[in-house]
Scaffold this motif. Structure first.
Motif, PDB file in Angstrom:
ATOM      1  N   SER A 107     -11.816   8.892 -23.399  1.00 48.12           N
ATOM      2  CA  SER A 107     -10.706   9.329 -24.225  1.00 48.12           C
ATOM      3  C   SER A 107     -10.228   8.211 -25.143  1.00 48.12           C
ATOM      4  N   GLY A 108      -9.578   8.606 -26.232  1.00 46.47           N
ATOM      5  CA  GLY A 108      -8.919   7.638 -27.094  1.00 46.47           C
ATOM      6  C   GLY A 108      -7.416   7.690 -26.943  1.00 46.47           C
ATOM      7  N   ALA A 109      -6.925   8.269 -25.846  1.00 45.19           N
ATOM      8  CA  ALA A 109      -5.485   8.410 -25.641  1.00 45.19           C
ATOM      9  C   ALA A 109      -4.798   7.051 -25.717  1.00 45.19           C
ATOM     10  N   SER A 110      -3.753   6.959 -26.528  1.00 46.36           N
ATOM     11  CA  SER A 110      -2.928   5.759 -26.737  1.00 46.36           C
ATOM     12  C   SER A 110      -3.642   4.651 -27.501  1.00 46.36           C
ATOM     13  N   GLU A 111      -4.911   4.860 -27.896  1.00 38.43           N
ATOM     14  CA  GLU A 111      -5.561   3.893 -28.778  1.00 38.43           C
ATOM     15  C   GLU A 111      -5.054   4.152 -30.197  1.00 38.43           C
ATOM     16  N   THR A 112      -4.295   3.204 -30.729  1.00 33.23           N
ATOM     17  CA  THR A 112      -3.669   3.384 -32.034  1.00 33.23           C
ATOM     18  C   THR A 112      -4.031   2.239 -32.961  1.00 33.23           C
ATOM     19  N   TYR A 113      -3.795   2.454 -34.246  1.00 33.84           N
ATOM     20  CA  TYR A 113      -3.947   1.398 -35.242  1.00 33.84           C
ATOM     21  C   TYR A 113      -2.597   1.239 -35.942  1.00 33.84           C
ATOM     22  N   ARG A 114      -2.040   0.043 -35.844  1.00 37.15           N
ATOM     23  CA  ARG A 114      -0.691  -0.222 -36.360  1.00 37.15           C
ATOM     24  C   ARG A 114       0.321   0.758 -35.783  1.00 37.15           C
ATOM     25  N   GLY A 115       0.126   1.166 -34.533  1.00 41.06           N
ATOM     26  CA  GLY A 115       1.055   2.062 -33.869  1.00 41.06           C
ATOM     27  C   GLY A 115       0.948   3.513 -34.282  1.00 41.06           C
ATOM     28  N   ARG A 116      -0.065   3.856 -35.080  1.00 43.90           N
ATOM     29  CA  ARG A 116      -0.228   5.234 -35.541  1.00 43.90           C
ATOM     30  C   ARG A 116      -1.689   5.658 -35.383  1.00 43.90           C
ATOM     31  N   ASP A 117      -2.008   6.857 -35.906  1.00 42.54           N
ATOM     32  CA  ASP A 117      -3.342   7.422 -35.733  1.00 42.54           C
ATOM     33  C   ASP A 117      -4.359   6.770 -36.661  1.00 42.54           C
ATOM     34  N   LEU A 118      -5.585   6.677 -36.172  1.00 41.07           N
ATOM     35  CA  LEU A 118      -6.714   6.188 -36.953  1.00 41.07           C
ATOM     36  C   LEU A 118      -7.640   7.358 -37.239  1.00 41.07           C
TER      37      LEU A 118
ATOM     38  N   SER B 148      -8.062  13.298 -28.573  1.00 43.45           N
ATOM     39  CA  SER B 148      -8.407  11.951 -29.026  1.00 43.45           C
ATOM     40  C   SER B 148      -9.765  11.466 -28.538  1.00 43.45           C
ATOM     41  N   ARG B 149     -10.681  12.371 -28.273  1.00 41.10           N
ATOM     42  CA  ARG B 149     -12.007  11.952 -27.825  1.00 41.10           C
ATOM     43  C   ARG B 149     -12.944  11.898 -29.029  1.00 41.10           C
ATOM     44  N   ILE B 150     -12.852  10.801 -29.800  1.00 34.40           N
ATOM     45  CA  ILE B 150     -13.671  10.674 -31.000  1.00 34.40           C
ATOM     46  C   ILE B 150     -14.440   9.357 -30.994  1.00 34.40           C
ATOM     47  N   LEU B 151     -13.737   8.221 -30.891  1.00 32.69           N
ATOM     48  CA  LEU B 151     -14.414   6.925 -30.946  1.00 32.69           C
ATOM     49  C   LEU B 151     -15.470   6.782 -29.855  1.00 32.69           C
ATOM     50  N   SER B 152     -15.221   7.375 -28.704  1.00 33.44           N
ATOM     51  CA  SER B 152     -16.176   7.251 -27.601  1.00 33.44           C
ATOM     52  C   SER B 152     -17.505   7.922 -27.920  1.00 33.44           C
ATOM     53  N   LEU B 153     -17.524   8.797 -28.930  1.00 29.45           N
ATOM     54  CA  LEU B 153     -18.755   9.498 -29.274  1.00 29.45           C
ATOM     55  C   LEU B 153     -19.677   8.677 -30.162  1.00 29.45           C
TER      56      LEU B 153
END
Length: 769
Positions: A118-129, A146-151
């Motif tokens: 999951s990408g839960a709570s993974e943020t960029y500058r405190g917001r969505d990437l 938020s399951r995107i970067l892991s793919l």
């Protein structure tokens, strides 16, 4: 209380005023300006030295990026830009296959990786990437999961471009920044094959954690103009352990999925044909597959998340099956300039973890109608999303307006359908269909040889079709003075009536860059981005409050008048985010450096109130600084630093005042950084040493004064590689000293400590034939 339904947890804070924020930002901007001046002076006085190695995440004016919808030199973009080249990507692959781990180490402003699917709570500058692959988003805006970067398979990636700050050039979702993973291109010549294989294991139990990986890439370019790239990657994970040797749970973040006991596969197939030097057509297919089979349920009680060895996992596996198809046409000799047309289609299926009722940690589940065993056997959901569209971009010379001026303009049309069901097939939110139409224009004018000004706007209209559906019955509990410590009740099924709804969002940007020297420039800019409301989550939570509760003994007590909620009552709107930024980048001689200060604000909220079935409105104010630097000690040695500070406040009671710190799931570690050393020995032997550290957080996050402490932590990683038999052998050790530390990003999801991985060792070999 709403954990099982994915509610965004709102945490308590302290009082403050906008004047406090202005004072803090004044200090930050003064400090940033002073550091910029010192950097410029040092750059001017430094002696010459070898250039930075390929792949350093330092923005130089000789690099062009496509993140502005057309190729532009970084020196022309008035936002912080980081580019990670293929050499750096391959070095990160030796340590971890995770794209979020690579961004965490290489890019300031990105949060610590949570080490799960999951990408839960993974943020960029405190917001969505916003995550793109070759310029096409992989997100599901109608149900924000938020399951995107892991793919992302880094074996198939040639370079990574990241533009910081809010942007709407690619549509919704880039409130914190935009990252574009650009897949590999074929080199001229006969077929070439690259094989990368690795074994990874935790030193606490090598046998139980040993996990293999294998990736193969075949590419070639024919004299006729035909080229191809094929990448196939497979990997698996077994048990995972923290620094104390304790096995980590399979679902530490409640329903999100974990990092153990999975198998995954990725396929990239890309075919291209050059008609001539100006015209090209390209088709690519990406398949992302993930299947995790947890063995045990998770204990979410203090002191930390851990497996319950006495309770085997009984649900279906956690699944990812995403396919993405792209067809791209490029014509650099188009009558109006340079034309790019991209058609795409994403077919997405995501299945999440099964979880059971457990007060107070998972106090709301879909109801089995058996009070003694309240969790429905179907209390596990799968998201289905189909998203397709056409993006057209034209880059037109505007020399008649000003020599060298260019206008980038175009339009996007996207159609998407999204639904989420229980394993029984019953919908958990209203099936949704949305048509998006957008037009944009971006004008760039080189006012002088040194000064470049950019500005533009985008207008986006959304046409949403909300179907009627029945939200399933739920079982819930609240604190009470009973022998169990809680009072249980039933939330009966609620009919949600839909309809057709339209809304729109114009966004703007303006900025300038000024070249100080041939290799350094300052920049400043204002840009806007927007986040679509998570419509699926809102209808999933409709009526999920005590105002709609019934006693367990009479689970269908609601009168007919209270069994229906209208989507019109929810009334979602887009959240507009404003980004203000000033910075410097470049270098001279042995130095390469970037430095930036930023402010990010928004007035609209994205939090759903199930009591009133409306979206709350709340102001947010985020600020921070980011820096990177590296210095060539000699031809063999180079050292570097990546650092960031970010913090933010919001209006917790909607009275117009910034009275609370943002919750930990937005900003868990205000300070974080990486220090690294690269050394090249004789005979091609290379050594890399990294030290990673981050601060904790112990802020009061609403007016009640509650605190959810995040502990600080630090680790060290070592990578050694050497040429062997025409290839490269490598060994990597992450968390060298087996530190026992919390994972701040994973911990912040449920305010329950989740520990980071302990020491891992990787043995691998890469060779190109």
């Amino acid at each position: 209380m709403f954990a099982a339904f994915g509610r965004r947890t709102m945490l308590p804070g302290v009082r403050g005023t906008f004047g406090d924020m202005r004072g803090q930002m004044r200090t930050i901007l003064i400090s940033t300006t002073a550091l910029i001046a010192a950097t410029v002076q040092a750059a001017a006085q430094a002696p010459a030295a070898p250039a930075a190695q390929d792949g350093a995440a330092i923005a130089l004016d000789t690099i062009t990026v496509t993140a502005a919808r057309a190729e532009r030199s970084i020196s022309e973009i008035p936002q912080t830009v980081q580019v990670v080249g293929q050499t750096a990507i391959e070095e990160q692959l030796k340590q971890s296959p995770s794209a979020s781990a690579a961004l965490s180490r290489l890019v300031p402003g990105f949060s610590v990786s949570n080490q799960t699917v999951s990408g839960a709570s993974e943020t960029y500058r405190g917001r969505d990437l916003l995550v793109l692959v070759d310029g096409v988003p992989l997100n599901t805006p109608l149900r924000d999961v938020s399951r995107i970067l892991s793919l992302i398979d880094l074996n198939a990636v040639e370079r990574i471009e990241l533009v910081a700050g809010a942007s709407s050039l690619y549509g919704a979702g880039a409130t914190g920044g935009t990252v574009n993973f650009i897949t590999k291109r074929a080199e001229p010549g006969p077929p070439r094959a690259t094989v990368n294989t690795a074994l990874r294991a935790f030193t606490h139990d090598v046998g139980a954690s040993l996990a293999p990986e294998l990736s193969t890439t075949i590419s070639g370019r024919e004299p006729s103009g035909f080229d191809y790239v094929f990448t196939g990657t497979g990997r698996m994970s077994r048990r995972t352990y923290d620094g104390a040797g304790r096995e980590l749970p399979s679902d530490a973040m409640l329903g999100q999925g974990g990092g153990d006991r999975f198998g995954s596969g990725n396929i990239l197939a890309k075919l291209g044909y050059d008609f001539d030097a100006a015209k090209r057509v390209e088709m690519s297919f990406n398949w992302f597959s993930f299947d995790q089979t947890p063995r045990y349920l998770t204990d979410y009680s203090l002191p930390f998340a851990r497996p319950i060895y006495s309770q085997p996992y009984t649900g279906l596996s956690v699944l990812e099956d995403t396919k993405s198809l792209q067809l791209r046409y490029l014509d650099r000799d188009f009558a109006l300039g340079s034309l790019s047309v991209v058609g795409f289609y994403n077919d997405i299926e995501k299945r999440f973890n099964f979880s059971t009722f457990s007060y107070p940690y998972n106090s709301q589940v879909y109801y089995s109608f058996n009070p003694n065993d309240p969790t429905s056997r179907n209390n596990q959901t799968t998201l289905f999303s189909n998203r397709g569209g056409v993006n057209a971009t034209v880059d037109t010379p505007f020399d008649w307006l000003w020599p060298g001026a260019r206008l980038t303009w175009g339009s996007d049309v996207i159609v998407e359908k999204t639904r989420q069901t229980l394993t029984s097939g019953q919908d958990v939110f209203t099936p949704l269909q949305q048509v998006t139409a957008a037009g944009f224009g971006q004008l760039q004018v080189p006012v002088t040889d040194r000064l470049t000004v950019r500005g533009g706007m985008r207008y986006e209209a959304f046409f949403l079709d909300v179907q009627d559906f029945t939200r399933p019955a739920a079982y819930a509990a609240v604190a009470a003075r009973t022998p169990l410590g809680y009072q249980a009740f039933v939330l009966p099924a609620i009919a949600v009536t839909g309809g057709r709804f339209d809304y729109s969002a114009p966004t703007f940007n303006v900025g300038a860059t000024y070249r100080l020297t041939d290799s350094a420039e300052v920049y400043a800019g204002f840009s806007q981005g927007f986040a679509l409301p998570d419509v699926g989550a809102y209808t999933r939570r409709a009526g999920l409050s005590t105002a709609y509760a019934c006693p367990v003994a009479t689970p269908n007590c609601l009168p007919a008048a209270r069994r229906t909620v209208s989507f019109q009552q929810i009334a979602p709107e887009a959240q507009i985010v404003n980004n203000y930024e000033v910075g410097i980048r470049g270098g001279e001689g042995p130095w390469r450096a970037t430095l930036a200060g930023f402010i990010s604000t928004s007035n609209e909220g994205v939090t759903f109130d199930p009591l009133t079935n409306t979206i709350s409105q709340q102001k947010e104010f985020i600020y921070g600084t980011e820096a990177t630097a590296d210095y060539a000690l000699s031809e063999q040695a180079r050292i570097g630093l990546i650092g960031t500070y970010r913090e933010g406040r919001y209006d917790s009671n909607k009275d117009g005042r910034l009275d609370s710190w943002l919750p930990n799931n937005r900003i868990a570690t205000p300070y974080r950084g990486t220090v690294w050393l690269d050394y090249l020995f004789d005979a091609g032997v290379k050594l890399r040493v990294e030290g990673e550290g981050y601060s904790g957080r112990d802020a009061r996050i609403d007016l009640t004064g509650a605190r959810y402490r995040i502990k600080p932590g630090a680790t060290m990683n070592v990578l050694l590689s050497a040429p062997v038999d025409g290839g490269e052998a490598y060994v990597a050790v992450n968390n060298l000293f087996d530190a026992i530390i919390q994972n701040p990003t994973a911990t912040s999801v449920r305010n329950l400590p989740v520990y980071s991985w302990g020491r891992t060792v990787t043995l691998g070999y890469r060779k190109t034939f």
